[in-house]
Motif scaffolding. Structure first.
Motif, PDB file in Angstrom:
ATOM      1  N   LYS A 128      56.581 -60.807  18.041  1.00  0.00           N
ATOM      2  CA  LYS A 128      55.846 -60.848  16.729  1.00  0.00           C
ATOM      3  C   LYS A 128      54.514 -61.053  16.990  1.00  0.00           C
ATOM      4  CE  LYS A 128      59.655 -60.806  13.652  1.00  0.00           C
ATOM      5  NZ  LYS A 128      59.687 -59.301  13.526  1.00  0.00           N
ATOM      6  N   GLU A 140      47.487 -55.502   8.107  1.00  0.00           N
ATOM      7  CA  GLU A 140      48.979 -55.089   8.101  1.00  0.00           C
ATOM      8  C   GLU A 140      48.879 -53.709   7.967  1.00  0.00           C
ATOM      9  OE1 GLU A 140      52.024 -56.078   4.480  1.00  0.00           O
ATOM     10  OE2 GLU A 140      50.878 -54.457   3.930  1.00  0.00           O
ATOM     11  N   TRP A 160      50.164 -55.756  12.615  1.00  0.00           N
ATOM     12  CA  TRP A 160      50.088 -57.041  12.811  1.00  0.00           C
ATOM     13  C   TRP A 160      51.444 -57.490  11.945  1.00  0.00           C
ATOM     14  CZ3 TRP A 160      47.600 -59.430  16.624  1.00  0.00           C
ATOM     15  CH2 TRP A 160      46.228 -58.821  17.219  1.00  0.00           C
ATOM     16  N   ASP A 161      52.211 -58.642  12.355  1.00  0.00           N
ATOM     17  CA  ASP A 161      53.388 -59.117  11.566  1.00  0.00           C
ATOM     18  C   ASP A 161      53.165 -60.308  10.810  1.00  0.00           C
ATOM     19  OD1 ASP A 161      55.359 -57.400  13.161  1.00  0.00           O
ATOM     20  OD2 ASP A 161      54.476 -58.451  14.723  1.00  0.00           O
ATOM     21  N   ARG A 213      54.284 -56.267   3.369  1.00  0.00           N
ATOM     22  CA  ARG A 213      55.185 -56.602   4.620  1.00  0.00           C
ATOM     23  C   ARG A 213      54.746 -57.871   5.423  1.00  0.00           C
ATOM     24  NH1 ARG A 213      54.253 -56.042  10.029  1.00  0.00           N
ATOM     25  NH2 ARG A 213      52.501 -54.769   9.442  1.00  0.00           N
ATOM     26  N   VAL A 214      53.492 -58.262   5.570  1.00  0.00           N
ATOM     27  CA  VAL A 214      53.189 -59.134   6.570  1.00  0.00           C
ATOM     28  C   VAL A 214      53.484 -60.632   6.179  1.00  0.00           C
ATOM     29  CG1 VAL A 214      50.666 -59.369   5.600  1.00  0.00           C
ATOM     30  CG2 VAL A 214      51.048 -59.612   8.058  1.00  0.00           C
ATOM     31  N   LYS A 215      53.810 -61.300   7.092  1.00  0.00           N
ATOM     32  CA  LYS A 215      54.247 -62.729   6.628  1.00  0.00           C
ATOM     33  C   LYS A 215      52.899 -63.379   6.631  1.00  0.00           C
ATOM     34  CE  LYS A 215      58.610 -62.821   7.619  1.00  0.00           C
ATOM     35  NZ  LYS A 215      59.793 -63.017   6.645  1.00  0.00           N
ATOM     36  N   TRP A 239      56.260 -65.446  19.099  1.00  0.00           N
ATOM     37  CA  TRP A 239      55.363 -65.257  18.043  1.00  0.00           C
ATOM     38  C   TRP A 239      53.883 -65.300  18.776  1.00  0.00           C
ATOM     39  CZ3 TRP A 239      53.921 -63.405  13.445  1.00  0.00           C
ATOM     40  CH2 TRP A 239      54.860 -63.121  12.403  1.00  0.00           C
ATOM     41  N   ARG A 249      51.625 -53.744  21.420  1.00  0.00           N
ATOM     42  CA  ARG A 249      53.176 -53.676  21.647  1.00  0.00           C
ATOM     43  C   ARG A 249      53.446 -53.105  22.918  1.00  0.00           C
ATOM     44  NH1 ARG A 249      55.036 -56.419  16.967  1.00  0.00           N
ATOM     45  NH2 ARG A 249      53.871 -55.635  15.383  1.00  0.00           N
TER      46      ARG A 249
END
Length: 282
Positions: free
Chosen positions: A2, A28, A32-33, A65-67, A257, A282
């Motif tokens: 991630k 996002e 990106w996560d 969605r993104v942390k 990560w 990716r």
């Protein structure tokens, strides 16, 4: 693997709440996560400082969605019960997207503000504080008698969305062993290499040695739980093939990560928007 972005909450346009919120949205959209912010309150790099929790709240309203989280919060200059409320509320608002990065901190944020304690006790105080956070997030009624913190008959509701707790990632300087032993008890490790500057990064070999040491400090039950192994890294941003190969080298030693370390030493936030919009390799 991630991929996350980390930015300062201080200095120049990194202290522009409107810009930082928009950039989190763009991150996002680019795939990106995670999006993380530093947690400073008064800083040696200048007087322009935003509150990280207000920043993250604004970002939660512009993302889906993104942390979201801190890299890292100096827990011992915070009241654990106040921090517990802030994190739980943000986790509710974001529908369970918060990660709490923690560290002992130090320097002018303690000295100039006359915070209690000293570097010899910061680790002990942080251990108590982290235990308290976990207890308070349980939603159960608790009393606690520690050396540094005491609570009597308190209950924190609503609970965070994430249970049994919001993930706690522990930062520290490798090869110092104490913060790595602490990290082994929680949900992730964010090592920074000794004498590695803001535009550098640990080598794969250093990262591997750190992760192996952390694993050696875990029980069998701890080793079976999900655990973040963070590389505080730097991509080239111009050669996609190079970046993909670089990330692959770190993945081979256990990194799951990749947190891209952005700061004014690499450019203004406005200048770095094009890099962020490329998305991760990716």
């Amino acid at each position: 693997m991630k991929f996350g972005i980390a930015i300062p909450n201080c200095h120049g346009d990194y202290a522009d709440i409107h810009l930082t919120t928009e950039v989190a949205h763009e991150a996002e959209e680019a795939g990106w996560d995670g999006f993380f912010v530093w947690d400073h309150i008064g800083d040696k790099w200048g007087d322009e400082v935003l509150d990280p929790w207000v920043m993250l709240t604004a970002m939660a309203m512009r993302t889906q969605r993104v942390k979201l989280g801190t890299m890292v919060t100096p827990v011992t200059r915070r009241r654990p019960w106040k921090l517990a409320r802030e994190v739980a509320t943000l986790d509710q608002l974001s529908n369970g997207r918060v990660i709490l990065g923690v560290g002992s901190g130090g320097g002018i944020e303690y000295i100039n503000y006359h915070e209690p304690g000293d570097v010899k006790t910061y680790g002990e105080r942080m251990d108590e504080a982290l235990e308290l956070l976990s207890l308070l997030w349980s939603g159960e009624r608790i009393s606690y008698q520690g050396e540094y913190y005491q609570l009597e008959n308190v209950r924190h509701l609503p609970r965070p969305v994430q249970q049994p707790r919001v993930p706690i990632w522990v930062g520290g300087v490798w090869p110092n062993h104490k913060p790595m032993r602490r990290a082994a008890r929680w949900d992730g490790v964010c090592p920074i290499g000794k004498n590695v500057n803001m535009t550098g990064q640990m080598t794969p070999e250093q990262a591997q040695a750190c992760f192996e040491y952390v694993a050696s400090q875990q029980t069998a039950d701890q080793a079976d739980q999900p655990f973040a192994k963070v590389q505080w890294g730097r991509l080239d941003g111009k050669d996609r093939g190079y970046d993909t190969a670089l990330v692959s080298n770190y993945a081979e030693v256990g990194v799951n990560w990749w947190i891209e370390n952005l700061s004014w030493e690499r450019g203004t936030l406005q200048e770095l928007r094009s890099f962020i919009r490329q998305g991760p390799p990716r």
